[in-house]
Design a protein around this motif. Structure first.
Motif, PDB file in Angstrom:
ATOM      1  N   ARG A 115       3.637  13.453  -3.321  1.00  0.00           N
ATOM      2  CA  ARG A 115       4.270  14.783  -3.246  1.00  0.00           C
ATOM      3  C   ARG A 115       5.629  14.675  -2.561  1.00  0.00           C
ATOM      4  O   ARG A 115       6.613  15.293  -2.984  1.00  0.00           O
ATOM      5  N   ALA A 116       5.677  13.881  -1.492  1.00  0.00           N
ATOM      6  CA  ALA A 116       6.955  13.677  -0.800  1.00  0.00           C
ATOM      7  C   ALA A 116       7.947  12.973  -1.724  1.00  0.00           C
ATOM      8  O   ALA A 116       9.138  13.298  -1.733  1.00  0.00           O
ATOM      9  N   ARG A 117       7.470  12.012  -2.506  1.00  0.00           N
ATOM     10  CA  ARG A 117       8.346  11.314  -3.443  1.00  0.00           C
ATOM     11  C   ARG A 117       8.906  12.290  -4.477  1.00  0.00           C
ATOM     12  O   ARG A 117      10.092  12.234  -4.825  1.00  0.00           O
ATOM     13  N   ALA A 118       8.059  13.182  -4.965  1.00  0.00           N
ATOM     14  CA  ALA A 118       8.497  14.156  -5.961  1.00  0.00           C
ATOM     15  C   ALA A 118       9.615  15.041  -5.409  1.00  0.00           C
ATOM     16  O   ALA A 118      10.575  15.359  -6.121  1.00  0.00           O
ATOM     17  N   LEU A 119       9.506  15.446  -4.153  1.00  0.00           N
ATOM     18  CA  LEU A 119      10.546  16.282  -3.543  1.00  0.00           C
ATOM     19  C   LEU A 119      11.866  15.516  -3.430  1.00  0.00           C
ATOM     20  O   LEU A 119      12.947  16.070  -3.674  1.00  0.00           O
TER      21      LEU A 119
END
Length: 206
Positions: A115-119
Motif C-alpha cells: 500500500r505504501a509502495r502504491a502511494l
C-alpha cells in the motif's frame, strides 16, 4: 549492494545452516546473474563480508556453513521491507529480490508495505506528468525529450497495475505467509507448495 545483501541473507535464512557451494548453486538456479547482476564469484566474498559484519555466523566444518545472527535477521527484515515498500526508479532488481522472500513476512505486513509502495508510485506518476507538461510548455529542451517522460510514465503505470494485481491475489488467499498454516512458504523435500492455500478442514495441502 543492498540487493546482493538481501539475496544472500534471505537464501541463508531458507536453507541454514548452508555452505557457500550449495548457496551459490541455489542462487544461480534463480538466475540472479541475469536480473540482479550477481556474479557467481561475488557470492563467496559476499558471505565473508556479511560474516565479518556480524550478520552471519560461520559454523565450523569443512566446508564452512553459515546461518543468520540476530543482527542478520534484523537486517534481512529491514531490507525486505524496503524492497517491497520503496520503488527504485530504473532498477527493478531490489523489488525482484524482495519477491523471492515475500512469504517470509506476515500477509498483512506485506499488504501494508505494498500500500505504501502504491502511494509512492502515485506521487511519482503525478510528478512525471507535471514534468512533462512543464517541458512542453517551456520549450527549453528538444521536443523529442518528451519521450523520456512518456516511457518513465509507462514504467510507473505498469508497476502500479502490478501492485493492484498482486494485492488482489494476496487478498484472495494466494501464497503462504509467515504465521499461517502450513506456512511459511518453504520447500519440503525440495518441492515448493502450490500458490493457493488449501482451506480444507484438515489443513493439509493436496
Amino acid at each position: 549492494m543492498s540487493t546482493t545483501r538481501l539475496l544472500l541473507l534471505g537464501a541463508v535464512r531458507i536453507f541454514q545452516p548452508v555452505h557457500g557451494y550449495l548457496l551459490r548453486r541455489e542462487l544461480l538456479s534463480w538466475q540472479v546473474e541475469d536480473w540482479a547482476h550477481v556474479k557467481p564469484g561475488s557470492i563467496y566474498s559476499g558471505l565473508r563480508t556479511l560474516s565479518a559484519h556480524g550478520l552471519l555466523e560461520e559454523m565450523a566444518g569443512d566446508p564452512v556453513s553459515y546461518r543468520l545472527t540476530p543482527d542478520g535477521e534484523n537486517e534481512f527484515r529491514r531490507l525486505l521491507d524496503l524492497a517491497l515498500r520503496q520503488p527504485e526508479s530504473g532498477d527493478p532488481s531490489r523489488l525482484l529480490a524482495g519477491l523471492c522472500f515475500v512469504t517470509m513476512l506476515p500477509r498483512e505486513e506485506v499488504r501494508e508495505a505494498l500500500r505504501a509502495r502504491a502511494l509512492m508510485l502515485e506521487a511519482s506518476a503525478s510528478g512525471t506528468a507535471a514534468a512533462l507538461r512543464t517541458m512542453q510548455t517551456g520549450r527549453l529542451a528538444p521536443a523529442s525529450t518528451a519521450e523520456l517522460f512518456h516511457v518513465i510514465g509507462c514504467w510507473v503505470e505498469g508497476e502500479r497495475a502490478w501492485v493492484r494485481d498482486v494485492c488482489a491475489r494476496i487478498d484472495a488467499g494466494h501464497y503462504r505467509f509467515a504465521g499461517e498454516e502450513p506456512g511459511p512458504d518453504l520447500p519440503v523435500d525440495g518441492v515448493w507448495p502450490p500458490a493457493v492455500l488449501d482451506r480444507s478442514p484438515s489443513g493439509k495441502t493436496a
